[in-house]
Write an enzyme that holds these catalytic residues in place. Sequence first.
Site, short mmCIF file in Angstrom:
data_model
loop_
_atom_site.label_atom_id
_atom_site.label_comp_id
_atom_site.label_asym_id
_atom_site.label_seq_id
_atom_site.Cartn_x
_atom_site.Cartn_y
_atom_site.Cartn_z
N GLU A 72 0.84 -1.20 0.00
CA GLU A 72 0.00 0.00 0.00
C GLU A 72 0.88 1.25 0.00
O GLU A 72 1.76 1.40 0.85
CB GLU A 72 -0.91 -0.01 1.24
CG GLU A 72 -1.86 1.18 1.29
CD GLU A 72 -2.79 1.14 2.50
OE1 GLU A 72 -3.28 2.22 2.89
OE2 GLU A 72 -3.02 0.04 3.04
N ARG A 73 0.64 2.11 -0.98
CA ARG A 73 1.43 3.34 -1.14
C ARG A 73 2.90 3.04 -1.36
O ARG A 73 3.78 3.84 -0.99
CB ARG A 73 1.24 4.29 0.04
CG ARG A 73 -0.21 4.55 0.42
CD ARG A 73 -1.06 5.03 -0.74
NE ARG A 73 -2.44 5.25 -0.35
CZ ARG A 73 -3.45 5.50 -1.19
NH1 ARG A 73 -3.22 5.51 -2.50
NH2 ARG A 73 -4.66 5.70 -0.74
N ASN A 103 -2.89 -1.61 8.17
CA ASN A 103 -4.21 -2.16 7.88
C ASN A 103 -4.04 -3.69 7.89
O ASN A 103 -3.95 -4.34 6.86
CB ASN A 103 -4.73 -1.67 6.53
CG ASN A 103 -4.97 -0.17 6.55
OD1 ASN A 103 -5.49 0.37 7.52
ND2 ASN A 103 -4.59 0.51 5.48
N LYS A 119 -2.98 0.06 14.40
CA LYS A 119 -3.87 1.08 13.87
C LYS A 119 -5.28 0.70 14.30
O LYS A 119 -5.79 -0.35 13.92
CB LYS A 119 -3.78 1.15 12.35
CG LYS A 119 -4.75 2.14 11.70
CD LYS A 119 -4.59 2.16 10.18
CE LYS A 119 -5.56 3.14 9.54
NZ LYS A 119 -5.38 3.20 8.06
N GLU A 170 -10.15 4.91 9.81
CA GLU A 170 -10.41 4.46 8.44
C GLU A 170 -11.03 3.07 8.41
O GLU A 170 -10.71 2.23 7.57
CB GLU A 170 -9.12 4.49 7.61
CG GLU A 170 -8.54 5.87 7.46
CD GLU A 170 -7.30 5.91 6.60
OE1 GLU A 170 -7.18 6.81 5.76
OE2 GLU A 170 -6.43 5.02 6.78
N ARG A 228 -0.87 3.92 17.09
CA ARG A 228 -0.92 5.06 16.17
C ARG A 228 -2.01 6.06 16.57
O ARG A 228 -3.13 5.69 16.94
CB ARG A 228 -1.17 4.60 14.73
CG ARG A 228 -0.02 3.80 14.17
CD ARG A 228 -0.31 3.32 12.76
NE ARG A 228 0.05 4.29 11.75
CZ ARG A 228 -0.77 4.77 10.83
NH1 ARG A 228 -2.04 4.40 10.82
NH2 ARG A 228 -0.35 5.62 9.92
N ARG A 263 -10.83 17.70 10.66
CA ARG A 263 -10.02 16.51 10.85
C ARG A 263 -8.70 16.82 11.55
O ARG A 263 -8.12 15.96 12.23
CB ARG A 263 -9.76 15.87 9.48
CG ARG A 263 -9.30 14.43 9.56
CD ARG A 263 -9.42 13.79 8.21
NE ARG A 263 -8.12 13.40 7.69
CZ ARG A 263 -7.92 12.95 6.46
NH1 ARG A 263 -8.93 12.90 5.61
NH2 ARG A 263 -6.73 12.59 6.06
N ASP A 309 -2.38 14.21 6.89
CA ASP A 309 -1.96 12.91 6.38
C ASP A 309 -0.78 13.05 5.43
O ASP A 309 -0.95 12.92 4.21
CB ASP A 309 -3.13 12.22 5.67
CG ASP A 309 -2.79 10.81 5.21
OD1 ASP A 309 -1.79 10.25 5.69
OD2 ASP A 309 -3.52 10.28 4.36
N GLU A 325 6.14 9.67 13.34
CA GLU A 325 5.91 8.86 12.15
C GLU A 325 6.08 9.74 10.92
O GLU A 325 5.28 10.63 10.65
CB GLU A 325 4.51 8.24 12.16
CG GLU A 325 4.24 7.35 10.94
CD GLU A 325 2.87 6.70 10.95
OE1 GLU A 325 2.37 6.34 9.87
OE2 GLU A 325 2.28 6.54 12.05
N GLU A 343 3.82 9.23 -1.09
CA GLU A 343 2.41 9.07 -1.46
C GLU A 343 1.81 10.34 -2.04
O GLU A 343 0.99 10.29 -2.96
CB GLU A 343 1.63 8.62 -0.22
CG GLU A 343 0.14 8.49 -0.42
CD GLU A 343 -0.57 8.11 0.88
OE1 GLU A 343 -1.81 8.05 0.86
OE2 GLU A 343 0.12 7.89 1.91
#
Length: 739
Positions: free
Chosen positions: A204-205, A247, A324, A328, A361, A373, A402, A424, A430
């Site tokens: 991912e990414r 994830n 996490k 999301e 996280r 947000r 993000d 982090e 990304e």
Amino acid sequence: MLHTTANRRHPSDPPAWRRRAGWGRAALACWLVLAACLQTVHAEDGYDLWLRYAPVEAEVAADYRARLAQVVAPATNPTQRSARDELVRGLGDLLGSAPAQADAPGGAGALLVGTPASLPAIRRLRLELDSLGEEGYLIRSVDVGGNAATVVAANSDTGALYGAFHLLRLVQARQPIDALDLREAPKVRLRVLNHWDDLDRYVERGYSGQSIWDWHRLPDWLDPRYTDYARANASIGINGTVLNNVNANAQILTAPYIEKVAALAGVMRPYGIRVYVSARFSAPMEIGGLDTADPLDPAVRRWWQAKADEIYARVPDFGGFLVKANSEGQPGPQDFGRTHADGANMLAEVLAPYGGIVMWRAFVYSDEEPDDRHKQAYTEFVPHDGEFRDNVLVQVKNGAIDFQPREPFHPLFGAMPKTPLMMEFQITKEYLGFATHLVYLGPMYEEVLRADTHARGAGSTVAKVVDGSLEGHALSGIAGVANIGTDRNWSGSHFDQANWYVFGRMAWDPYLDARAIADEWARMTFTADPAFVEPVVEMMMTSHQAAVDYMTPLGLHHLMGRGHHYGPAPWVEGGPRADWTSVYFHRATKEGIGFDRTTSGSDAVSQYAPPVAEVFNDPARVPEDFLLWFHHRKWNDRTASGRAVWDELVHRYSRGVGQVARMRDTWSGLDEYVDPERHHQVDRFLAIQQKEAKWWRDASIAYFQTFSGLPLPEGEAPPPQSLEYYKSLEFPNAPGNTQ
């Protein structure tokens, strides 16, 4: 050389046709000529990273050889052998001949490497090592029996390994070694790569091929690339790797996968690297057969304790869990009416007897639309400051949204004095052009780490929060989301290797200078010739600001394509959540543009310490790089340059495009210093970046002009296509597409 596998035939190896009948001396002569030519123009593919160990100049090599003629290093365990072998290999390649190996120093030019416990010659020197801790080291020019010698000494074998890499770095950079007196110890305890790698090898990414972890063939096949990965990380002081995506898939916690994790841990261990896994919070339900994952449920706690026992039985030095949760759509303690502290502490309790760590996280936002947000992590975590166990780190992204091209530092830094906070960063780009855009992240890391939180008055920098020194925390950490894959050059492009490198160096010491690290990397990766190094370092140092300018100038953010995050799409609206759209963040109207986070808007500024909040709240004082992050400004309001907001916005878009053009020109003129293969790929990628920078500029200007209604400033070229054209572009197969 970094290669450990014989996967390429050297040009001088006999080809199959030479063994066939019918070929005479003429053919053999032609082959020998061709082989000689191929050796002369030997291709470089980037696999060796900054550990190329390219030969230094003859006259310099002679001096180094005299001072490093003999390696005296123990080799009774894998870590000791790694240090000794690295020095023999590295010095042999750099200096043209490998140093002799001996059990004890004899004559001039001895290099002593080890600990007082492992090498009597070091013990007799009675060096002061206590203050260096378990991972620090000393490099010093000493006298041994009347002969000049060099010592690399540490309290542990891992510290000696780090010191060996440092000494090689000095030789690569052509630094003098005749009067050394260096003391190094990491300022941050956990220096970790986060791999967003799925078990099916999708990253991912990630923009550099598949995951390097071949889960299907593990544990029985250990790809030699794993060892090369461990070497590269050890060379820059990284001491941890999270093997799977945040994830998370609960299967990583099943017995077959624990065996695979144990196999990887065995490869990493000699290089001082612990392995971690991302744990799915609902694993007790998904693979444990329970009907709940409530962290306060006794059955759930027993399940996690048994799982920890199972893991540590196979991996005694297992690092712990990254989690996490409640973000999301990921499961977490809030699903059961519990807090983040409840969830983290339950896992921390089962890991504590083994010395394990929980990295929890803070990237959270609810499925319901928040008022801003930017504020949610602060709202959810600050009330629980002081409630987390001693072996919990709250892992906080550098900014509150993000990993945007530029963000102000996250308000949590400095707002949770009783809780160790782990930085982090994102290494994979990304939001910064994936692998094809040359964007050196050192200046961005430096900007964030040097930002002053004012938590305990002036000088309370983010770096001091992260390294634990501001509040006296013993536990500290920095994580980087990796862009490492199966591409031969590891990171998708040659210059993206620099971001892996600078992350490791700044994780070791958050106070290091980004320019000095760029200089160091360029010398080791390409050439030490100043005619190359100076322009390339300048190019690297300007690249981040250039990308911010052509993507998100003046504090704009979240303007990328939906799902895949490729290319400009400031028009994105609709969908399941407002805060997944671009229009939510830029808020452009006929009157102006920008997100009002002042005390009269969302009041996100009040999450910072008062001296910081006062600056961010004032449009006349806020740094202009964050103007539209915190303020909604009229199109004709004046900026520091004297230009109107609209004119300044257009100017910065064009400035970014112009800087990429200058970077491309600079690189074009450096072909004599770089092998043709690497020079060509960088040149082609810069061409892509220049084209896409212009696309960002043109599409963004075409869109925002529909709101401003103002003409372009004099001398600015209009977008060559209509807004409808830019909006019609689709990229269903762009890397990382989640749609």
